[in-house]
Design a protein around this motif. Structure first.
Motif, PDB file in Angstrom:
ATOM      1  N   PRO A  33       0.809  -1.232   0.000  1.00  0.00           N
ATOM      2  CA  PRO A  33       0.000   0.000   0.000  1.00  0.00           C
ATOM      3  C   PRO A  33       0.838   1.276   0.000  1.00  0.00           C
ATOM      4  O   PRO A  33       0.476   2.257  -0.652  1.00  0.00           O
TER       5      PRO A  33
ATOM      6  N   SER B  47      -4.940   9.349   3.205  1.00  0.00           N
ATOM      7  CA  SER B  47      -6.205   9.166   3.920  1.00  0.00           C
ATOM      8  C   SER B  47      -6.840  10.476   4.364  1.00  0.00           C
ATOM      9  O   SER B  47      -7.990  10.486   4.808  1.00  0.00           O
TER      10      SER B  47
ATOM     11  N   ASN C  43      -9.731   2.102   0.371  1.00  0.00           N
ATOM     12  CA  ASN C  43     -10.919   1.407   0.866  1.00  0.00           C
ATOM     13  C   ASN C  43     -10.571   0.707   2.180  1.00  0.00           C
ATOM     14  O   ASN C  43      -9.425   0.763   2.644  1.00  0.00           O
ATOM     15  N   LYS C  44     -11.535   0.042   2.777  1.00  0.00           N
ATOM     16  CA  LYS C  44     -11.320  -0.516   4.117  1.00  0.00           C
ATOM     17  C   LYS C  44     -10.240  -1.601   4.117  1.00  0.00           C
ATOM     18  O   LYS C  44      -9.508  -1.767   5.104  1.00  0.00           O
ATOM     19  N   TYR C  45     -10.123  -2.332   2.991  1.00  0.00           N
ATOM     20  CA  TYR C  45      -9.114  -3.390   2.932  1.00  0.00           C
ATOM     21  C   TYR C  45      -7.704  -2.802   2.892  1.00  0.00           C
ATOM     22  O   TYR C  45      -6.789  -3.324   3.539  1.00  0.00           O
ATOM     23  N   LEU C  46      -7.541  -1.700   2.132  1.00  0.00           N
ATOM     24  CA  LEU C  46      -6.235  -1.032   2.106  1.00  0.00           C
ATOM     25  C   LEU C  46      -5.924  -0.383   3.451  1.00  0.00           C
ATOM     26  O   LEU C  46      -4.765  -0.328   3.875  1.00  0.00           O
ATOM     27  N   HIS C  47      -6.968   0.131   4.134  1.00  0.00           N
ATOM     28  CA  HIS C  47      -6.763   0.688   5.477  1.00  0.00           C
ATOM     29  C   HIS C  47      -6.218  -0.393   6.417  1.00  0.00           C
ATOM     30  O   HIS C  47      -5.237  -0.167   7.140  1.00  0.00           O
ATOM     31  N   ILE C  48      -6.861  -1.555   6.411  1.00  0.00           N
ATOM     32  CA  ILE C  48      -6.440  -2.646   7.296  1.00  0.00           C
ATOM     33  C   ILE C  48      -5.019  -3.090   6.967  1.00  0.00           C
ATOM     34  O   ILE C  48      -4.175  -3.268   7.861  1.00  0.00           O
ATOM     35  N   LEU C  49      -4.737  -3.250   5.658  1.00  0.00           N
ATOM     36  CA  LEU C  49      -3.394  -3.665   5.244  1.00  0.00           C
ATOM     37  C   LEU C  49      -2.358  -2.610   5.626  1.00  0.00           C
ATOM     38  O   LEU C  49      -1.232  -2.937   6.020  1.00  0.00           O
ATOM     39  N   SER C  50      -2.738  -1.329   5.548  1.00  0.00           N
ATOM     40  CA  SER C  50      -1.823  -0.242   5.932  1.00  0.00           C
ATOM     41  C   SER C  50      -1.515  -0.282   7.420  1.00  0.00           C
ATOM     42  O   SER C  50      -0.357  -0.134   7.828  1.00  0.00           O
TER      43      SER C  50
END
Length: 414
Positions: free
Chosen positions: A51, A378, A389-396
Motif C-alpha cells: 500500500p 487518507s 478502501n477498508k481493505y487497504l486501510h487494514i493492510l496499511s
C-alpha cells in the motif's frame, strides 16, 4: 496490447529501481543458503509494503501533485526531514549500485589494467563506474524522461526474458528435488540476513516519492495517461518485482544450494561468483544468459537511481525555498555524479561504513515513509474517491505495525 505497453512507464521505472542488489544478491543468497525456505518472507514483506508504494502514483494521479507537495502540506518539518535523509544517503546508494554494475561489466566485457594518476591508482571497476555514470548521464540529459521511458521498457523486457530463461535452464538441468518447506532462521547470523533480505525487498519505501514524480512526468509526455492507467502501470511493475524476486531465489536454490563454495558478502564479487558458477555447471553458453540478466538488473537500478534522486532533490528545494530553479535537475545530477566518483576514488576505505550507515537509515526510516504516506492519502488533501478502501486501510495498519516492529528488531542486532 500495444496500447497497454505504451501506457506502461513509471511502474517499470519503479521495477528498474527496485530490481537491483535486493534481487541479484539478497534473493540469490536467500536461495543459496536456505533453498526455497524464505519464500514466505519475500511474499510477506512485499504484501505489507504494497500500500505504501501504491500511494505514490495514487496521490499523484488523484491530485496532479507529487508526494513531496503533499509532504509540505503536512508540515514543513516533514519535507525538511525527507530532504536531509535523501541528502545523507543519495551519494552512497548511487555509489553502491554503480560499483556493482561496474564489477559485472568488468567481468563480462573487459577488465582494464590499473591506471595510475599521480599517487592515485584506479582499478578496472572504478574505470567502469565512471564509464557507466557517463552513459547514464548522457541518456538522462540528452533524452530526458521521454528516452528514459522508452529505454526502460527495453531494459525490463531484456532483464525479464534473460532471468526467466536462466531459471528455466536451471530447472531443466536440475537433478535434485526442491523442497518447499519454509524455514524460520534461528541463529544470529541467519536472523541478521533475514532482516537485511526483508528490509531491501522489493526496495526502500522512499521510492514511492520517485514514483509519484515519474507519474507526473509521464502525464506531461502522454496526455492520455489516465489515473486508472497509473495504478495498472504500478501493479504491473510491482508484480514484476515479486516474480523476479522469486526467480532469483530459484536461481540461488537451483545453482548454489548445498554447494561447498563460500560466497562473498561483497555484491560485486558475489555477482561474479554467480556468473562463474552458472558457466561451470552448464557450459560457456550459459555465460551470456546469466551475464545479461545480472548486468541489466544492476544497470536499470543505476540509471533510474541517477534520475530519481536529482529529480526529488530539485523538487524538494523548490518547495522549501518557494522558488523554481531552471537548472535545478542539472545541478543535482552533476553533483550526484561528482560526489559518487569522489567517494569510490578517495573514500574507498570508508565504503563499508558509508554503506552501513545508508542501509541503517533505509531500514529505520521505513515506518516514517509508511506513516506519512498513509496520513497523506487518507486525509483531506486527497479527494475522497481516491482514499483507500477498508481493505487497504487494514493492510496499511498491519504494514505500519510490521515495519515498526521490523525496525526495532533490526536496531537490536546492530
Amino acid at each position: 496490447m500495444i496500447k497497454q505497453l505504451k501506457n506502461l512507464g513509471p511502474g517499470l521505472l519503479f521495477a528498474g529501481a527496485a530490481i537491483g542488489v535486493s534481487h541479484l544478491v539478497q534473493s540469490t543468497r536467500a536461495g543459496a543458503d536456505f533453498g526455497l525456505g524464505l519464500i514466505w518472507a519475500l511474499i510477506l514483506v512485499t504484501l505489507f509494503k504494497y500500500p505504501f508504494f501504491q500511494y505514490g502514483p495514487r496521490y499523484a494521479a488523484a491530485t496532479g501533485e507529487s508526494l513531496l507537495d503533499g509532504y509540505k502540506k503536512l508540515g514543513k518539518g516533514t519535507l525538511v526531514t525527507y530532504y536531509l535523509l535523501t541528502l545523507g544517503t543519495m551519494f552512497v546508494i548511487q555509489m553502491a549500485v554503480t560499483i556493482v554494475t561496474a564489477g559485472i561489466a568488468s567481468s563480462l566485457f573487459y577488465e582494464f589494467k590499473p591506471l595510475a594518476i599521480g599517487a592515485l591508482a584506479i582499478s578496472s571497476v572504478q574505470i567502469w563506474s565512471i564509464i557507466i555514470l557517463a552513459i547514464c548521464l548522457s541518456i538522462l540529459l540528452l533524452g530526458k524522461y521521454k528516452l528514459l521511458d522508452k529505454l526502460i521498457k527495453i531494459i525490463i523486457i531484456t532483464l525479464s526474458v534473460s532471468t526467466i530463461a536462466a531459471v528455466i535452464m536451471a530447472l531443466f538441468n536440475n537433478t535434485q528435488s526442491l523442497s518447499l518447506r519454509q524455514i524460520l532462521p534461528q541463529n544470529t547470523i541467519e536472523i541478521t540476513f533475514l532482516i537485511a533480505f526483508m528490509g531491501w525487498m522489493p526496495a526502500p519505501l522512499d521510492i514511492s516519492v520517485w514514483h509519484s514524480l515519474w507519474t507526473l512526468e509521464k502525464k506531461k509526455n502522454q496526455m492520455d495517461f489516465s489515473a486508472k492507467g497509473s495504478l495498472f502501470d504500478f501493479n504491473m511493475g510491482y508484480i514484476g518485482t515479486i516474480i523476479l524476486g522469486i526467480s532469483f531465489v530459484l536461481l540461488g536454490a537451483l545453482v548454489m544450494f548445498n554447494s561447498d563454495e563460500a560466497f562473498s558478502s561483497s555484491a560485486t564479487i558475489f555477482a561474479a561468483q554467480l556468473i562463474e558458477m552458472y558457466t561451470s555447471n552448464f557450459g560457456n553458453w550459459a555465460y551470456v544468459i546469466i551475464g545479461v540478466a545480472a548486468f541489466t538488473t544492476m544497470f536499470s537500478t543505476t540509471l533510474t537511481t541517477l534520475d530519481a534522486s536529482p529529480r526529488s532533490m530539485d523538487r524538494t528545494s523548490e518547495l522549501l525555498l518557494n522558488k523554481t530553479f531552471k537548472f535545478g535537475y542539472l545541478f543535482w545530477i552533476i553533483l550526484l555524479c561528482l560526489g559518487t566518483i569522489y567517494i569510490f576514488l578517495f573514500l574507498g576505505s570508508e565504503m563499508g561504513l558509508l554503506v552501513k550507515i545508508a542501509t541503517i537509515l533505509s531500514f529505520i526510516t521505513a515506518p516514517f515513509y509508511a506513516i506519512i504516506n498513509y496520513i497523506l492519502i487518507s486525509g483531506r488533501f486527497t479527494p475522497k474517491a481516491w482514499r483507500p478502501n477498508k481493505y487497504l486501510h487494514i493492510l496499511s495498519w498491519l504494514g505500519i505495525l510490521f515495519l515498526l516492529g521490523f525496525s526495532l528488531w533490526y536496531l537490536t542486532t546492530l
